[in-house]
Design a protein around this motif. Structure first.
Motif, PDB file in Angstrom:
ATOM      1  N   PHE A  81       0.825  -1.205   0.000  1.00 35.49           N
ATOM      2  CA  PHE A  81       0.000   0.000   0.000  1.00 35.49           C
ATOM      3  C   PHE A  81       0.861   1.258   0.000  1.00 35.49           C
ATOM      4  CE2 PHE A  81      -2.656   3.268   2.045  1.00 35.49           C
ATOM      5  CZ  PHE A  81      -3.725   3.258   1.154  1.00 35.49           C
ATOM      6  N   GLY A  82       1.941   1.249   0.781  1.00 39.54           N
ATOM      7  CA  GLY A  82       2.845   2.399   0.782  1.00 39.54           C
ATOM      8  C   GLY A  82       3.424   2.657  -0.595  1.00 39.54           C
ATOM      9  N   SER A  83       3.812   1.599  -1.296  1.00 41.10           N
ATOM     10  CA  SER A  83       4.336   1.748  -2.649  1.00 41.10           C
ATOM     11  C   SER A  83       3.248   2.213  -3.608  1.00 41.10           C
ATOM     12  CB  SER A  83       4.924   0.422  -3.139  1.00 41.10           C
ATOM     13  OG  SER A  83       6.016   0.029  -2.337  1.00 41.10           O
ATOM     14  N   TYR A  84       2.036   1.723  -3.404  1.00 37.99           N
ATOM     15  CA  TYR A  84       0.916   2.089  -4.267  1.00 37.99           C
ATOM     16  C   TYR A  84       0.597   3.580  -4.171  1.00 37.99           C
ATOM     17  CZ  TYR A  84      -4.005   2.738  -5.488  1.00 37.99           C
ATOM     18  OH  TYR A  84      -5.179   3.212  -6.005  1.00 37.99           O
ATOM     19  N   VAL A  85       0.460   4.118  -2.942  1.00 40.82           N
ATOM     20  CA  VAL A  85       0.089   5.527  -2.823  1.00 40.82           C
ATOM     21  C   VAL A  85       1.206   6.434  -3.346  1.00 40.82           C
ATOM     22  CG1 VAL A  85      -1.583   5.153  -0.977  1.00 40.82           C
ATOM     23  CG2 VAL A  85       0.796   5.656  -0.380  1.00 40.82           C
ATOM     24  N   ASP A  86       2.447   6.002  -3.219  1.00 42.42           N
ATOM     25  CA  ASP A  86       3.550   6.751  -3.822  1.00 42.42           C
ATOM     26  C   ASP A  86       3.444   6.721  -5.345  1.00 42.42           C
ATOM     27  OD1 ASP A  86       4.619   7.395  -1.365  1.00 42.42           O
ATOM     28  OD2 ASP A  86       6.136   5.812  -1.402  1.00 42.42           O
ATOM     29  N   ALA A  87       3.134   5.561  -5.906  1.00 42.66           N
ATOM     30  CA  ALA A  87       3.077   5.406  -7.359  1.00 42.66           C
ATOM     31  C   ALA A  87       1.966   6.234  -7.988  1.00 42.66           C
ATOM     32  CB  ALA A  87       2.905   3.930  -7.727  1.00 42.66           C
ATOM     33  N   VAL A  88       0.847   6.385  -7.282  1.00 43.78           N
ATOM     34  CA  VAL A  88      -0.258   7.179  -7.841  1.00 43.78           C
ATOM     35  C   VAL A  88      -0.193   8.634  -7.385  1.00 43.78           C
ATOM     36  CG1 VAL A  88      -1.784   5.203  -8.144  1.00 43.78           C
ATOM     37  CG2 VAL A  88      -1.854   6.475  -5.991  1.00 43.78           C
ATOM     38  N   GLY A  89       0.861   8.998  -6.679  1.00 39.22           N
ATOM     39  CA  GLY A  89       1.119  10.403  -6.370  1.00 39.22           C
ATOM     40  C   GLY A  89       0.270  10.992  -5.263  1.00 39.22           C
ATOM     41  N   LEU A  90      -0.053  10.212  -4.245  1.00 35.95           N
ATOM     42  CA  LEU A  90      -0.877  10.715  -3.148  1.00 35.95           C
ATOM     43  C   LEU A  90       0.017  11.178  -2.001  1.00 35.95           C
ATOM     44  CD1 LEU A  90      -3.752   8.059  -2.982  1.00 35.95           C
ATOM     45  CD2 LEU A  90      -3.615  10.155  -4.347  1.00 35.95           C
ATOM     46  N   GLU A  91       0.126  12.488  -1.842  1.00 33.62           N
ATOM     47  CA  GLU A  91       0.908  13.010  -0.725  1.00 33.62           C
ATOM     48  C   GLU A  91       0.094  13.037   0.560  1.00 33.62           C
ATOM     49  OE1 GLU A  91       2.586  16.757  -1.712  1.00 33.62           O
ATOM     50  OE2 GLU A  91       3.739  15.984  -3.414  1.00 33.62           O
ATOM     51  N   SER A  92      -1.213  13.278   0.433  1.00 30.92           N
ATOM     52  CA  SER A  92      -2.107  13.324   1.577  1.00 30.92           C
ATOM     53  C   SER A  92      -3.488  12.875   1.114  1.00 30.92           C
ATOM     54  CB  SER A  92      -2.163  14.746   2.144  1.00 30.92           C
ATOM     55  OG  SER A  92      -2.984  14.807   3.287  1.00 30.92           O
ATOM     56  N   PHE A  93      -4.151  12.025   1.897  1.00 30.21           N
ATOM     57  CA  PHE A  93      -5.394  11.441   1.418  1.00 30.21           C
ATOM     58  C   PHE A  93      -6.227  10.916   2.575  1.00 30.21           C
ATOM     59  CE2 PHE A  93      -2.058   8.299   1.503  1.00 30.21           C
ATOM     60  CZ  PHE A  93      -2.648   7.142   2.010  1.00 30.21           C
ATOM     61  N   HIS A  94      -7.514  10.709   2.300  1.00 30.46           N
ATOM     62  CA  HIS A  94      -8.420  10.035   3.218  1.00 30.46           C
ATOM     63  C   HIS A  94      -8.341   8.530   2.941  1.00 30.46           C
ATOM     64  CE1 HIS A  94     -10.329  13.915   4.224  1.00 30.46           C
ATOM     65  NE2 HIS A  94     -10.279  14.169   2.926  1.00 30.46           N
ATOM     66  N   LEU A  95      -8.457   7.730   3.992  1.00 32.20           N
ATOM     67  CA  LEU A  95      -8.309   6.284   3.842  1.00 32.20           C
ATOM     68  C   LEU A  95      -9.426   5.559   4.567  1.00 32.20           C
ATOM     69  CD1 LEU A  95      -6.696   3.695   3.107  1.00 32.20           C
ATOM     70  CD2 LEU A  95      -5.322   4.089   5.169  1.00 32.20           C
ATOM     71  N   LEU A  96     -10.037   4.594   3.886  1.00 31.30           N
ATOM     72  CA  LEU A  96     -10.995   3.680   4.508  1.00 31.30           C
ATOM     73  C   LEU A  96     -10.507   2.256   4.321  1.00 31.30           C
ATOM     74  CD1 LEU A  96     -14.862   3.642   4.382  1.00 31.30           C
ATOM     75  CD2 LEU A  96     -13.586   1.556   3.877  1.00 31.30           C
ATOM     76  N   GLY A  97     -10.478   1.502   5.421  1.00 37.02           N
ATOM     77  CA  GLY A  97     -10.124   0.089   5.362  1.00 37.02           C
ATOM     78  C   GLY A  97     -11.246  -0.747   5.934  1.00 37.02           C
ATOM     79  N   HIS A  98     -11.632  -1.780   5.199  1.00 35.87           N
ATOM     80  CA  HIS A  98     -12.729  -2.664   5.596  1.00 35.87           C
ATOM     81  C   HIS A  98     -12.175  -4.010   6.041  1.00 35.87           C
ATOM     82  CE1 HIS A  98     -16.298  -5.344   4.157  1.00 35.87           C
ATOM     83  NE2 HIS A  98     -16.410  -5.084   5.439  1.00 35.87           N
ATOM     84  N   SER A  99     -12.567  -4.467   7.226  1.00 37.98           N
ATOM     85  CA  SER A  99     -12.211  -5.797   7.714  1.00 37.98           C
ATOM     86  C   SER A  99     -10.686  -5.977   7.702  1.00 37.98           C
ATOM     87  CB  SER A  99     -12.939  -6.854   6.881  1.00 37.98           C
ATOM     88  OG  SER A  99     -12.942  -8.106   7.519  1.00 37.98           O
ATOM     89  N   MET A 100     -10.134  -6.944   6.983  1.00 35.20           N
ATOM     90  CA  MET A 100      -8.680  -7.077   6.912  1.00 35.20           C
ATOM     91  C   MET A 100      -8.050  -5.817   6.336  1.00 35.20           C
ATOM     92  SD  MET A 100      -6.311  -9.912   4.947  1.00 35.20           S
ATOM     93  CE  MET A 100      -6.567  -9.109   3.338  1.00 35.20           C
ATOM     94  N   GLY A 101      -8.756  -5.148   5.423  1.00 32.19           N
ATOM     95  CA  GLY A 101      -8.257  -3.873   4.906  1.00 32.19           C
ATOM     96  C   GLY A 101      -8.147  -2.823   5.992  1.00 32.19           C
ATOM     97  N   GLY A 102      -9.024  -2.911   7.008  1.00 26.64           N
ATOM     98  CA  GLY A 102      -8.905  -2.017   8.153  1.00 26.64           C
ATOM     99  C   GLY A 102      -7.689  -2.338   8.992  1.00 26.64           C
ATOM    100  N   MET A 103      -7.353  -3.615   9.092  1.00 21.05           N
ATOM    101  CA  MET A 103      -6.152  -4.007   9.824  1.00 21.05           C
ATOM    102  C   MET A 103      -4.903  -3.465   9.125  1.00 21.05           C
ATOM    103  SD  MET A 103      -7.355  -7.900  10.686  1.00 21.05           S
ATOM    104  CE  MET A 103      -8.976  -8.162  11.435  1.00 21.05           C
ATOM    105  N   MET A 104      -4.909  -3.516   7.801  1.00 17.17           N
ATOM    106  CA  MET A 104      -3.828  -2.916   7.043  1.00 17.17           C
ATOM    107  C   MET A 104      -3.816  -1.409   7.244  1.00 17.17           C
ATOM    108  SD  MET A 104      -2.671  -1.053   4.357  1.00 17.17           S
ATOM    109  CE  MET A 104      -4.213  -0.748   3.472  1.00 17.17           C
ATOM    110  N   ALA A 105      -5.002  -0.773   7.169  1.00 18.85           N
ATOM    111  CA  ALA A 105      -5.095   0.683   7.237  1.00 18.85           C
ATOM    112  C   ALA A 105      -4.604   1.222   8.579  1.00 18.85           C
ATOM    113  CB  ALA A 105      -6.534   1.125   6.978  1.00 18.85           C
TER     114      ALA A 105
END
Length: 269
Positions: A81-105
């Motif tokens: 995920f860290g590599s992904y947000v860098d690749a799409v150019g997100l310096e600051s963003f809102h984040l929602l994680g669901h279930s296991m995605g919340g554990m990652m978030a």
């Protein structure tokens, strides 16, 4: 969500991602056995006010399947995920994680709190679930011996219980058909045994909402614990909804997310 994804190179794999709308970035991260299909009912309304990004985590949806259990872990999902947000150019963003995605978030939030404008943790937990571990272990054994289709067929009679059960069941059939059995085995095992991050969440100073479907009884205590641990967190219950409230009652879920953004803007202003 009907358009084809864009693929982002992340180390040894590719992550499938979709973008909709314009405005402040809002990233939606699905859970175990999920995919970006989880957001099809809510992407367009969200895109009216935000740049909405969804992605399929490794081993899920249309992202890469490695076939190697050693390549799947919560730490690896956070790194992806860290590599992904860098690749799409997100310096600051809102984040929602669901279930296991919340554990990652929540792990990403602890590692990079300055990157987040706000955080939504939905139907998730900071520590391993206490409910039905034997059922999960049985599913893991069945998957190892007979594959994911055998697991899906065993549990499918219990899946179509939401207000739109048949639609939900067909989406699940697609998602389970795309998933890497190695991801199911490795991440399923970690769901049972991962280290709690509950005590660490007190360090967060990010506008946070904890969302829970009213009928997701197994995660009620865990959700209340999250809301109590994170300073200033708001707890929102979606009535008559289960583990995926954005599917069970999109209108109520969207209202809860809109209220979250209002609180976030107020705290920033």
């Amino acid at each position: 969500m009907s358009k084809e994804p864009h693929f982002i190179d992340v180390g040894d794999i590719q992550l499938a991602t979709w973008e909709h709308g314009h405005g402040e970035p809002f990233v939606l991260v699905h859970g175990f056995t999920g995919s970006s299909l989880d957001w099809v009912d809510v992407v367009d309304p969200l895109a009216a006010t935000h740049r909405v990004l969804t992605l399929d985590q490794r081993g899920h949806g249309r992202s890469s399947n490695t076939g190697d259990e050693a390549t799947y872990s919560f730490d690896q999902l956070v790194a992806d995920f860290g590599s992904y947000v860098d690749a799409v150019g997100l310096e600051s963003f809102h984040l929602l994680g669901h279930s296991m995605g919340g554990m990652m978030a929540m792990r990403y939030a602890l590692a990079a709190p300055d990157r987040l404008k706000s955080l939504i943790l939905m139907d998730t937990a900071a520590a391993p679930a206490k409910g039905a571990p034997e059922m999960m272990r049985t599913g893991l054994q069945l998957a190892r011996e007979h594959g994911l289709n055998a697991v899906f067929e065993a549990i499918s009679p219990f899946l179509a219980t939401s207000p739109r059960g048949e639609i939900t069941l067909e989406r699940m059939r697609t998602k389970w058909g795309q998933m890497d059995v190695a991801a199911f085995l490795a991440l399923g095992a970690e769901l049972l045994e991962h280290e709690s991050v509950l005590d660490q969440l007190a360090t967060l100073r990010i506008p946070t909402t904890v969302i829970l479907g009213e009928n997701d009884h197994g995660l009620r205590h865990a959700s209340e614990a999250l809301a109590a641990a994170i300073p200033g967190a708001h707890f929102a219950i979606i009535p008559n909804a289960g583990h995926s409230p954005q599917e069970d009652d999109p209108a109520a879920w969207l209202a809860a997310v809109a209220a979250h953004f209002e609180r976030s803007a107020a705290s920033a202003g």
